[in-house]
Enzyme design. Sequence first.
Site, PDB file in Angstrom:
ATOM      1  N   ARG A 352     -14.676   5.712   9.725  1.00 47.65           N
ATOM      2  CA  ARG A 352     -15.600   6.786   9.362  1.00 47.65           C
ATOM      3  C   ARG A 352     -15.139   8.129   9.916  1.00 47.65           C
ATOM      4  O   ARG A 352     -15.247   9.161   9.259  1.00 47.65           O
ATOM      5  CB  ARG A 352     -17.019   6.457   9.815  1.00 47.65           C
ATOM      6  CG  ARG A 352     -17.262   6.588  11.306  1.00 47.65           C
ATOM      7  CD  ARG A 352     -18.748   6.546  11.629  1.00 47.65           C
ATOM      8  NE  ARG A 352     -19.278   5.203  11.463  1.00 47.65           N
ATOM      9  CZ  ARG A 352     -19.366   4.325  12.465  1.00 47.65           C
ATOM     10  NH1 ARG A 352     -18.916   4.641  13.678  1.00 47.65           N
ATOM     11  NH2 ARG A 352     -19.887   3.138  12.269  1.00 47.65           N
ATOM     12  N   CYS A 474     -24.556   4.999  13.361  1.00 38.17           N
ATOM     13  CA  CYS A 474     -24.991   5.003  14.767  1.00 38.17           C
ATOM     14  C   CYS A 474     -24.476   3.740  15.438  1.00 38.17           C
ATOM     15  O   CYS A 474     -25.108   2.675  15.381  1.00 38.17           O
ATOM     16  CB  CYS A 474     -26.518   5.090  14.833  1.00 38.17           C
ATOM     17  SG  CYS A 474     -27.151   5.242  16.514  1.00 38.17           S
ATOM     18  N   ASP A 475     -23.316   3.831  16.086  1.00 39.97           N
ATOM     19  CA  ASP A 475     -22.669   2.674  16.710  1.00 39.97           C
ATOM     20  C   ASP A 475     -23.591   1.853  17.608  1.00 39.97           C
ATOM     21  O   ASP A 475     -23.609   0.624  17.524  1.00 39.97           O
ATOM     22  CB  ASP A 475     -21.461   3.107  17.549  1.00 39.97           C
ATOM     23  CG  ASP A 475     -20.371   3.762  16.736  1.00 39.97           C
ATOM     24  OD1 ASP A 475     -19.706   4.645  17.295  1.00 39.97           O
ATOM     25  OD2 ASP A 475     -20.192   3.397  15.562  1.00 39.97           O
ATOM     26  N   PRO A 476     -24.323   2.498  18.525  1.00 37.40           N
ATOM     27  CA  PRO A 476     -25.046   1.702  19.522  1.00 37.40           C
ATOM     28  C   PRO A 476     -26.360   1.108  19.025  1.00 37.40           C
ATOM     29  O   PRO A 476     -27.108   0.559  19.824  1.00 37.40           O
ATOM     30  CB  PRO A 476     -25.284   2.707  20.658  1.00 37.40           C
ATOM     31  CG  PRO A 476     -25.327   4.022  19.989  1.00 37.40           C
ATOM     32  CD  PRO A 476     -24.379   3.941  18.840  1.00 37.40           C
TER      33      PRO A 476
END
Length: 964
Positions: A352, A474-476
């Site tokens: 991304r 949003c990775d986390p």
Amino acid sequence: MKREVMWVKAMSNAQQSINSPSSKPNASAFLWNQHMMLNVNCRGYLIAQFMQPEPSKYAFAPNIEAKTFMQPEHPYFAHHPGRFFYIKDEASKTVFSVPFAPCNEALDKFKFTATPKQVIWQIEHLGFAIDLCLQLANDAPFEYWQISLADLTGQNRRVSVYSYFTLGYMSWMNQTANYYPDEDSIVAQYVTPYQKLSDYPKLKDTAQCTFLTSSHKPDSWCANQLSFEGVKGLHSPAGIQTVSLNNKPAFYETPVAIMQHRMKLSPKHQRRQFVFGPCHRSAEMASIRKKHVSLCEKAFSSTLAEHAPLTYENFQLQSRDAKFDDFINHWLPRQVYYHGDVNRLTTDPQTRNYLQDNIGMCFLRPSSARECLLRSLEQQFASGEMPDGILIHPEAELKYINQIPHSDHCIWLPLLLEVYLDQTNDTSVLHQMLAFQDSSEEKSLIEHIELALHWVLSKRDHRGLCFIEQGDWCDPMNMVGPKGKGVSSWLTLATATAIKVWIRLVNDYKVDVPTSDFAHSLRELQQAVIQHCWDGNWFARGITDDNELFGISSDKEGRIYLNPQSWALLAGIDSDEYKSKMLMSVDQHLQTPFGNQMLAPCYTQMDERIGRVTQKFPGSAENGSVYNHAFAFWIYAMFTSGEADKGLLNLKEMLSAMHSEQAGQLPIYLPNYFRGAYTQFPETAGRSSHLFNTGTAAWIYRIVIEQLFGLRGCGKDLWLQPQIPSSMGNCDVRYRFRNADIHLKIEFGNTLTPKLEINGRMAKDLRIENVKEGEQYALKFQLPYDKQQRQAKLILVCGVSGAGKSTLGQALAEKLGAVFIEGDALHAKEAIAKMAEGVALSEDERAPWLARLQLTAAQKLAHGYDTVVSFSGLKAEHRALLMSINVNTKLVMLAPSESILQERLLSRKGHFFSPHLLASQLASLEMPSPSENTLVIDGGQQDNVQQLLHQMHDFIAKQTPNDE
């Protein structure tokens, strides 16, 4: 000693300076070349890494650290890696250090300047003038340093200059450092720690030495950290208390690189150059020194004006806002170019990030964007799925975050392709044949894009919402969907946006493929989000594995997220039924003076429905900071959904935050976030993360060119549809588009519709047809003046604690359709604790709170909202501060009797205010004068809330001489 000047001065010609090492102690600048990148702050602390091929350090911290480059709000400490010079007056034995650390002594004059190619310190202290300059080698991972000294007293004093370059704890396996007299160099050697046998072949040919060499032979040297520092620490090291350094090597001891140069000064500057960096073995030093000391001297002999033109200044703007112009012309494209030029100095950029960074490169070096697109699709799976990272070096492998499955990588492909085609009209790329990571069968780029979209569409639940897996953008957000059931409203909307873009490209670029199925899927996606995720005023963030909707009004924390609102607009859910409510909700709950928070309220404890994002400190990173990448999505959505004025206000807020004292940085890059949690930790809100790796830069550059100034290609043409307000004034733009030179003058005048003149002739529509390479186009674009806007009202609801300000203020705002600002929410934690203990605030302690109230109210008014503010307003000067924001201001003073106030305070639960403070508040209260346009409501009137609201509404509606 002279007092330090504590202010930042904007400079022309791509320079930004700070005149104190104390006002913004972590203000920094970054430099890079194809082999390395470093970040140095104004005090001399420095973080650097080079590629071999993976990122590696050559100067280390005092302990073995994790393999990361920088952390958010990176801490600096006494033994942090850095580059310093001690200066000792040989007669008086006085010692100080430059740029500032490690001695940290207040300097008579200090100036830290960042330029695109150099970092410069100009210092005066104790009659010495010292210039320090840093630059990188062009073709090697080496730092070039020059220190220049002069004696301003005319006494021709003798000094010793000690170059103190930290090396740190290099290895627990093996580390040494020594001086090599034949090469006039200190070389430290170490063995990179490893455990696995398989790691040895990878490490044995890497650079495991660090050197420091100088243009002049040192008079003495030291390579042993402990023997140099002694027991008094780096503020007063033992090594410089003697005539000469001890010439001591380090054998399995912490190494350091220190050289002493004795100099007799005069009013004319004397210089010494140094080269610092990694090498493979000490035997290389003769050739390195011969080549690079000469290049170092040459680098500093030329002036800034003689440097080669920068390759990334393709868009140049002149408007009435010099700060805006400086950043857009120089620093923003530099940051964009850095991302695309060295891919954030990694060998496996997240898919991304890689694709979005190259959106910016479409404007600066389109060939890089083309290469990115093709390389990414060559690593696509035959199913259409994209990998979590793109390998850009033969020896690279997926690491860290790229080993965690995320669900959004496919959707960025058409978004990059759109900008690339609009900038180049290179339709040949569409027919490029490419194989897959797991199949040698070749398909066209068109087919690859369609496969990617079909893959995302196949990963939906029974409601038609896209699965989130272990995170989307949003990775986390890693606990929403690990069981395979959780879904993301954002990803569903982003997929709709990607399909919408693909349909547009097929139509505009005459791609011979059907789009009816995609158009049907687009409608399905829109309806699925509306049906399952609309919460009445905004869209929820998603649905968990356990079928819980989150990011909704009933949530105590994480009640509203920014991304679903931005991408709902981008996906075409922009009817007023939804848009007006989303805009109001975002501005009410997420807007801060530093930009829009990513979510609110911030999480204060772990929420296992959602994941590790909730464990981050409130207001940091994805947990409710002003995460600029997400804020950029919102700004883009404003411009593309007919809200250009709001979009420009938001853009100016982002840039204003970067310039603010609270940010603590130089305005030379957009950080990945500013601290949020504005109503939870207002005293720290706005602090910069100091991290310049962020997808924000590419999106903002795109917004400025394509949306604000409306310069957007399509096919062979360049369309012009500027969205600048007349308040921005006339603008002069020079733009290089497809190797044609565009000179655009935008003027406001008495015209009903926009008009375009090309090379002196009126154009039939708002475009340059068939743009020719090498041609010059002189454009004059006339825009009508903006229509006069209604001026928003400001209503202040004041009174001592317990008067009912919050209750009536909130109810009044709802009745007026206004936004509500709760003054108590903007008190600092320290102030709340003090009042809870029954201690009244001093005027100095109230000042930051009042400033926050003023800034917040001014922002709401600028966005066109009637605004109700509840705050004590005890003193006339406090009320005057807020009333100065807007001439259209009304004041409601609530004045119940003391007995009623006491009764309310004693029965009130969960509020920080101590009832013991009521007497001091009543004593301090200054009732409004007739000039303050006030409605006073006493205790006997406060029984019927609805009656009071009608009374307040009638008062606010009543025209006064100040009203327009």
